[in-house]
Design a protein around this motif. Sequence first.
Motif, PDB file in Angstrom:
ATOM      1  N   GLN A   8      -3.538   7.917  -1.463  1.00  0.00           N
ATOM      2  CA  GLN A   8      -2.355   8.751  -1.284  1.00  0.00           C
ATOM      3  C   GLN A   8      -2.347   9.914  -2.269  1.00  0.00           C
ATOM      4  O   GLN A   8      -2.005  11.044  -1.906  1.00  0.00           O
ATOM      5  CB  GLN A   8      -1.096   7.902  -1.453  1.00  0.00           C
ATOM      6  CG  GLN A   8      -0.843   6.937  -0.310  1.00  0.00           C
ATOM      7  CD  GLN A   8       0.337   6.023  -0.597  1.00  0.00           C
ATOM      8  OE1 GLN A   8       0.626   5.690  -1.745  1.00  0.00           O
ATOM      9  NE2 GLN A   8       1.017   5.596   0.462  1.00  0.00           N
ATOM     10  N   LYS A   9      -2.716   9.632  -3.524  1.00  0.00           N
ATOM     11  CA  LYS A   9      -2.772  10.697  -4.533  1.00  0.00           C
ATOM     12  C   LYS A   9      -3.758  11.784  -4.115  1.00  0.00           C
ATOM     13  O   LYS A   9      -3.474  12.982  -4.217  1.00  0.00           O
ATOM     14  CB  LYS A   9      -3.170  10.121  -5.888  1.00  0.00           C
ATOM     15  CG  LYS A   9      -2.136   9.195  -6.506  1.00  0.00           C
ATOM     16  CD  LYS A   9      -2.639   8.634  -7.821  1.00  0.00           C
ATOM     17  CE  LYS A   9      -1.639   7.655  -8.425  1.00  0.00           C
ATOM     18  NZ  LYS A   9      -2.162   7.051  -9.687  1.00  0.00           N
ATOM     19  N   ILE A  10      -4.940  11.366  -3.654  1.00  0.00           N
ATOM     20  CA  ILE A  10      -5.966  12.317  -3.233  1.00  0.00           C
ATOM     21  C   ILE A  10      -5.471  13.138  -2.048  1.00  0.00           C
ATOM     22  O   ILE A  10      -5.682  14.356  -1.982  1.00  0.00           O
ATOM     23  CB  ILE A  10      -7.276  11.583  -2.879  1.00  0.00           C
ATOM     24  CG1 ILE A  10      -7.880  10.952  -4.136  1.00  0.00           C
ATOM     25  CG2 ILE A  10      -8.273  12.520  -2.212  1.00  0.00           C
ATOM     26  CD1 ILE A  10      -9.051  10.028  -3.860  1.00  0.00           C
TER      27      ILE A  10
ATOM     28  N   GLN B 178       0.805  -1.212   0.000  1.00  0.00           N
ATOM     29  CA  GLN B 178       0.000   0.000   0.000  1.00  0.00           C
ATOM     30  C   GLN B 178       0.842   1.266   0.000  1.00  0.00           C
ATOM     31  O   GLN B 178       0.332   2.352  -0.222  1.00  0.00           O
ATOM     32  CB  GLN B 178      -0.912   0.022   1.250  1.00  0.00           C
ATOM     33  CG  GLN B 178      -1.895  -1.111   1.312  1.00  0.00           C
ATOM     34  CD  GLN B 178      -2.855  -1.076   0.165  1.00  0.00           C
ATOM     35  OE1 GLN B 178      -3.319  -0.011  -0.222  1.00  0.00           O
ATOM     36  NE2 GLN B 178      -3.156  -2.220  -0.410  1.00  0.00           N
ATOM     37  N   HIS B 179       2.136   1.160   0.274  1.00  0.00           N
ATOM     38  CA  HIS B 179       2.943   2.354   0.402  1.00  0.00           C
ATOM     39  C   HIS B 179       4.215   2.236  -0.417  1.00  0.00           C
ATOM     40  O   HIS B 179       4.799   1.170  -0.537  1.00  0.00           O
ATOM     41  CB  HIS B 179       3.286   2.610   1.877  1.00  0.00           C
ATOM     42  CG  HIS B 179       2.059   2.814   2.684  1.00  0.00           C
ATOM     43  ND1 HIS B 179       1.362   3.998   2.679  1.00  0.00           N
ATOM     44  CD2 HIS B 179       1.381   1.966   3.501  1.00  0.00           C
ATOM     45  CE1 HIS B 179       0.305   3.876   3.465  1.00  0.00           C
ATOM     46  NE2 HIS B 179       0.303   2.664   3.966  1.00  0.00           N
TER      47      HIS B 179
ATOM     48  N   THR C  51       4.379  16.546   7.641  1.00  0.00           N
ATOM     49  CA  THR C  51       4.600  15.250   8.293  1.00  0.00           C
ATOM     50  C   THR C  51       3.682  14.172   7.725  1.00  0.00           C
ATOM     51  O   THR C  51       4.010  12.984   7.783  1.00  0.00           O
ATOM     52  CB  THR C  51       4.389  15.365   9.815  1.00  0.00           C
ATOM     53  OG1 THR C  51       3.009  15.613  10.117  1.00  0.00           O
ATOM     54  CG2 THR C  51       5.224  16.498  10.392  1.00  0.00           C
ATOM     55  N   ILE C  52       2.526  14.566   7.193  1.00  0.00           N
ATOM     56  CA  ILE C  52       1.638  13.599   6.533  1.00  0.00           C
ATOM     57  C   ILE C  52       2.342  13.018   5.307  1.00  0.00           C
ATOM     58  O   ILE C  52       2.331  11.802   5.070  1.00  0.00           O
ATOM     59  CB  ILE C  52       0.312  14.275   6.112  1.00  0.00           C
ATOM     60  CG1 ILE C  52      -0.439  14.841   7.321  1.00  0.00           C
ATOM     61  CG2 ILE C  52      -0.557  13.301   5.327  1.00  0.00           C
ATOM     62  CD1 ILE C  52      -1.106  13.816   8.178  1.00  0.00           C
ATOM     63  N   ILE C  53       2.962  13.899   4.523  1.00  0.00           N
ATOM     64  CA  ILE C  53       3.692  13.457   3.330  1.00  0.00           C
ATOM     65  C   ILE C  53       4.861  12.560   3.722  1.00  0.00           C
ATOM     66  O   ILE C  53       5.122  11.534   3.088  1.00  0.00           O
ATOM     67  CB  ILE C  53       4.188  14.673   2.525  1.00  0.00           C
ATOM     68  CG1 ILE C  53       2.980  15.430   1.940  1.00  0.00           C
ATOM     69  CG2 ILE C  53       5.138  14.250   1.409  1.00  0.00           C
ATOM     70  CD1 ILE C  53       3.337  16.694   1.200  1.00  0.00           C
TER      71      ILE C  53
ATOM     72  N   GLU D  34      -6.216  10.966   3.839  1.00  0.00           N
ATOM     73  CA  GLU D  34      -5.768   9.823   4.618  1.00  0.00           C
ATOM     74  C   GLU D  34      -4.960  10.291   5.814  1.00  0.00           C
ATOM     75  O   GLU D  34      -4.223  11.274   5.729  1.00  0.00           O
ATOM     76  CB  GLU D  34      -4.907   8.906   3.747  1.00  0.00           C
ATOM     77  CG  GLU D  34      -4.397   7.667   4.464  1.00  0.00           C
ATOM     78  CD  GLU D  34      -3.510   6.805   3.584  1.00  0.00           C
ATOM     79  OE1 GLU D  34      -3.099   5.718   4.026  1.00  0.00           O
ATOM     80  OE2 GLU D  34      -3.232   7.226   2.444  1.00  0.00           O
ATOM     81  N   GLU D  35      -5.097   9.586   6.943  1.00  0.00           N
ATOM     82  CA  GLU D  35      -4.298   9.865   8.141  1.00  0.00           C
ATOM     83  C   GLU D  35      -3.344   8.693   8.348  1.00  0.00           C
ATOM     84  O   GLU D  35      -3.690   7.679   8.961  1.00  0.00           O
ATOM     85  CB  GLU D  35      -5.211  10.034   9.356  1.00  0.00           C
ATOM     86  CG  GLU D  35      -4.503  10.011  10.710  1.00  0.00           C
ATOM     87  CD  GLU D  35      -3.760  11.300  11.039  1.00  0.00           C
ATOM     88  OE1 GLU D  35      -3.137  11.364  12.108  1.00  0.00           O
ATOM     89  OE2 GLU D  35      -3.789  12.232  10.231  1.00  0.00           O
ATOM     90  N   PRO D  36      -2.106   8.745   7.806  1.00  0.00           N
ATOM     91  CA  PRO D  36      -1.173   7.617   7.938  1.00  0.00           C
ATOM     92  C   PRO D  36      -0.612   7.512   9.354  1.00  0.00           C
ATOM     93  O   PRO D  36      -0.557   8.501  10.089  1.00  0.00           O
ATOM     94  CB  PRO D  36      -0.069   7.976   6.941  1.00  0.00           C
ATOM     95  CG  PRO D  36      -0.080   9.469   6.900  1.00  0.00           C
ATOM     96  CD  PRO D  36      -1.518   9.875   7.080  1.00  0.00           C
ATOM     97  N   GLU D  37      -0.202   6.314   9.716  1.00  0.00           N
ATOM     98  CA  GLU D  37       0.489   6.151  10.994  1.00  0.00           C
ATOM     99  C   GLU D  37       1.866   6.784  10.894  1.00  0.00           C
ATOM    100  O   GLU D  37       2.490   6.772   9.838  1.00  0.00           O
ATOM    101  CB  GLU D  37       0.622   4.666  11.344  1.00  0.00           C
ATOM    102  CG  GLU D  37      -0.688   3.998  11.704  1.00  0.00           C
ATOM    103  CD  GLU D  37      -0.450   2.578  12.207  1.00  0.00           C
ATOM    104  OE1 GLU D  37       0.140   2.432  13.300  1.00  0.00           O
ATOM    105  OE2 GLU D  37      -0.843   1.643  11.502  1.00  0.00           O
TER     106      GLU D  37
END
Length: 424
Positions: free
Chosen positions: A50-52, A33-34, A163-165, A229-232
């Motif tokens: 991720q694109k969105i 997924q990443h 930090t999300i990126i 999206e809120e990634p860990e």
Amino acid sequence: MPAQILDNNSTVKSVLQIMNAEPSSSPNNHSQQHLMNDGTGRSSPITSKQKITVVVLCFVNLINYMDRYTIAGILKNIQIEFNIGDDKGGLLQTAFVISYMICAPVFGYLGDRYNRKLLMAFGVFLWSLTTFVGSYMNDYYLFLFFRSLVGVGEASYSTIAPTIISDMFVKDLRSKMLALFYFAIPVGSGLGYIIGSGTARILGTWHWGLRVTPLLGMLAVLMILVFMEEPERGQCEGFSHLTTTSWSEDIMLLTRNQSFMLSTAGFTCVAFVTGSLAWWGPNIMWQGLKMQKGYENVEPNSVALNFGIIAMAAGLIGVPLGSYLSQRLKVRYPKADPLICAGGLLISAPLLFLGLALADKCYYPVLVLIFIGQIALNLNWSIVADILLYVVSPNRRSTAEAFQILISHSFGDAGSPYLIGVLQ
């Protein structure tokens, strides 16, 4: 690169692996997924989510900087409306920056520990609301008060968004996404001048220039809550369960991180220059142009419009050029990033000085000098952000962003617009 990381706690081993892009055996690392290396040099595809998320972050950053510099495009109108001089005109930006930098550490602390989507949505809603309400104020000090509240809202987004990126992408792909994200700074700033001056000219009042970005801001709030999206934290690097440390320990470790502290010091100088240039550049050009034969009746909004177009075009070239040079040169010279930043600043300084010093002598050569000078200045944006992300542990990156904002604005553009206004 690993030698530059001085975070001395239990996550050092993890961070060193991150810097070397070593594949992780963590069961929580969803490699399908990443985008990260799989040990063969190949990368998994970027997901639609991720694109969105990147599109949403770039859109919000764009209107963030549009809002920040809309006032610069209509500053002369505001000065006439409130009957204020250059000192109080510069104070409008200084008040915004002071609240922005004071609130940044608060949101940095929260961003490393709580839901970042909600924090960003709150911040965008707050600055949109205060910008809109402020446009109806007829008293200078009330207008100044609401302008300072805008800084509170913007602090949440600017501190957390990078930090999300960093938690979704690694290595060159992260650099490319950061370049796209920071691409919005000069472009948004240029659009701020264009929208502010253009709306004021079309509708006959500067107030409407401050009511465009709040509408876009409310749309951005919905986009953050629904589509983002809120990634860990640290998930794309294989360490999605890093332990958070106390705020005081975070600050202590950051101050011992030499690469972070030196890049922050350099970026402070950039903030001083860009803050004063963005705020007073159009005004200085207008005052100089009026002294030339045939331009005695030139309108300040017209000059601000041209300045905005130049700033936007310089951003379209400068930000991706900096990212491109970084990715190409780091293959052979791992420490190329700070050299690119330093080279850009050395080129920009004399060009910008000559551009403003010759404002009363010529027009089009001045535009060319400022255009090239801003291209060189814009080489810094994505590279400085990338340096921070690869020398700081994932569990304190929001705090690091906040610390860098606090220092760079405290000694940079918090005082430069007011100082230049007083000197004028």
